[in-house]
Design an enzyme around this catalytic site. Sequence first.
Site, PDB file in Angstrom:
ATOM      1  N   HIS A 126     -11.970 -55.842  77.337  1.00  0.00           N
ATOM      2  CA  HIS A 126     -12.416 -57.025  76.878  1.00  0.00           C
ATOM      3  C   HIS A 126     -12.341 -58.098  77.710  1.00  0.00           C
ATOM      4  CE1 HIS A 126      -9.618 -54.358  73.662  1.00  0.00           C
ATOM      5  NE2 HIS A 126     -10.532 -55.176  72.996  1.00  0.00           N
ATOM      6  N   LYS A 153     -19.347 -49.733  75.038  1.00  0.00           N
ATOM      7  CA  LYS A 153     -18.768 -48.690  74.921  1.00  0.00           C
ATOM      8  C   LYS A 153     -18.783 -48.231  73.503  1.00  0.00           C
ATOM      9  CE  LYS A 153     -14.443 -46.874  74.640  1.00  0.00           C
ATOM     10  NZ  LYS A 153     -14.072 -46.997  73.129  1.00  0.00           N
ATOM     11  N   GLN A 212     -22.075 -49.582  67.414  1.00  0.00           N
ATOM     12  CA  GLN A 212     -21.758 -50.823  66.822  1.00  0.00           C
ATOM     13  C   GLN A 212     -22.477 -51.861  67.105  1.00  0.00           C
ATOM     14  OE1 GLN A 212     -17.447 -51.974  66.114  1.00  0.00           O
ATOM     15  NE2 GLN A 212     -18.095 -53.315  68.189  1.00  0.00           N
TER      16      GLN A 212
HETATM   17  P1  AMP Z   1     -11.935 -53.704  69.886  1.00  0.00           P
HETATM   18  O1  AMP Z   1     -10.971 -54.770  70.065  1.00  0.00           O
HETATM   19  O2  AMP Z   1     -11.679 -52.250  70.530  1.00  0.00           O
HETATM   20  O3  AMP Z   1     -12.719 -53.563  68.785  1.00  0.00           O
HETATM   21  O4  AMP Z   1     -13.249 -53.982  70.994  1.00  0.00           O
HETATM   22  C1  AMP Z   1     -13.712 -55.319  71.192  1.00  0.00           C
HETATM   23  C2  AMP Z   1     -14.951 -55.528  71.939  1.00  0.00           C
HETATM   24  O5  AMP Z   1     -14.503 -55.074  73.295  1.00  0.00           O
HETATM   25  C3  AMP Z   1     -15.974 -54.536  71.276  1.00  0.00           C
HETATM   26  O6  AMP Z   1     -17.393 -55.345  71.555  1.00  0.00           O
HETATM   27  C4  AMP Z   1     -16.093 -53.477  72.253  1.00  0.00           C
HETATM   28  O7  AMP Z   1     -17.291 -52.620  72.421  1.00  0.00           O
HETATM   29  C5  AMP Z   1     -15.596 -53.945  73.516  1.00  0.00           C
HETATM   30  N1  AMP Z   1     -14.993 -52.938  74.678  1.00  0.00           N
HETATM   31  C6  AMP Z   1     -14.052 -52.181  74.198  1.00  0.00           C
HETATM   32  N2  AMP Z   1     -13.859 -51.271  75.194  1.00  0.00           N
HETATM   33  C7  AMP Z   1     -14.714 -51.609  76.243  1.00  0.00           C
HETATM   34  C8  AMP Z   1     -14.870 -51.200  77.617  1.00  0.00           C
HETATM   35  N3  AMP Z   1     -14.268 -50.109  78.155  1.00  0.00           N
HETATM   36  N4  AMP Z   1     -15.760 -51.865  78.365  1.00  0.00           N
HETATM   37  C9  AMP Z   1     -16.533 -52.906  77.613  1.00  0.00           C
HETATM   38  N5  AMP Z   1     -16.356 -53.232  76.343  1.00  0.00           N
HETATM   39  C10 AMP Z   1     -15.617 -52.792  75.665  1.00  0.00           C
END
Ligand code: AMP
Length: 286
Positions: free
Chosen positions: A37, A150, A154
């Site tokens: 994030h 990741k 989506q």
């Molecule tokens: P989430 O809170 O899991 O819905 O993720 C929010 C955003 O962070 C989404 O766009 C995810 O793809 C991105 N994200 C989650 N994990 C990672 C990671 N390990 N590396 C890069 N982006 C990430």
Amino acid sequence: MILVRTVAAVRDVVRSARAEGRRVGLVPTMGAFHRGHVSLMSRAREECGFVVVSLFVNPAQFNEAADLARYPRDEGGDAALAGNAGVDVLFAPDASEVYPAGFATTVEVTGITEPLEGAVRGTAHFRGVATVVAKLFNMVQPDAAYFGQKDAQQALMIRRMAKDLDFPIEVVVCPTVREDDGLAMSSRNALLDADSRRRATALSRALRAVERTVAAGEREAASALASGRAELAAEGIEAEYFAAVSVDTLQPVDRIESETLIALAARLGAARLIDNVIVRPPGATR
Ligand code: AMP
């Protein structure tokens, strides 16, 4: 950094920032922040004069009530991390602000949402994501929005939706951030017990194995995937899917002749994890 909970308040601060000529960046999240994030927030900080991070655990995209109930939540810790990352506004609305009584509209992207995650989690999952992201785009009205590779399917869906619905928003997709042992960072990693955490490293090893096999000249998708499946089997992991698919359509490919997405999902203990890598055979231009 300020914390706001209403659409009216976030619009207000964004309007002021834009009046000052600042580019507005949005990072949509479900909280429980980790370095993945933070990498999105940092990228937004580099490219935009005003950065909004949304924090909303979106009930509409959960296909299992138990998964929603145990999803990690830590708003206080998240606010501290976002503040340190130079975020201007943390927008953390309640469910009633996002889905007021009488809410009856959904956004659905067809085709690319059907395989992989769509096949396992059902059509409601991506419909929930598309609907909430469309709403966040309208609530915040950013110039750019940041997503992680990741969640490759989506990210592809959001790009498609932004184009199809004429959102004047640049969709930026950032590389996957990993732990030192290769495990892709995820809020769900907090649900892994010690043994599952150790075994979970097999996911990135499986993807690396496919990458190496392709780099060594293998073109048959089934053979390339077999090298990765051996890594999973060594840890007793059976993937929900482990597939070589077109980076544009997400349809399976028999031969890896151009850029190909290798996508993987598996359950380990209480957590369902996903990861992916894009492989490109030597000599291929795309
Ligand atoms: P989430 O809170 O899991 O819905 O993720 C929010 C955003 O962070 C989404 O766009 C995810 O793809 C991105 N994200 C989650 N994990 C990672 C990671 N390990 N590396 C890069 N982006 C990430």
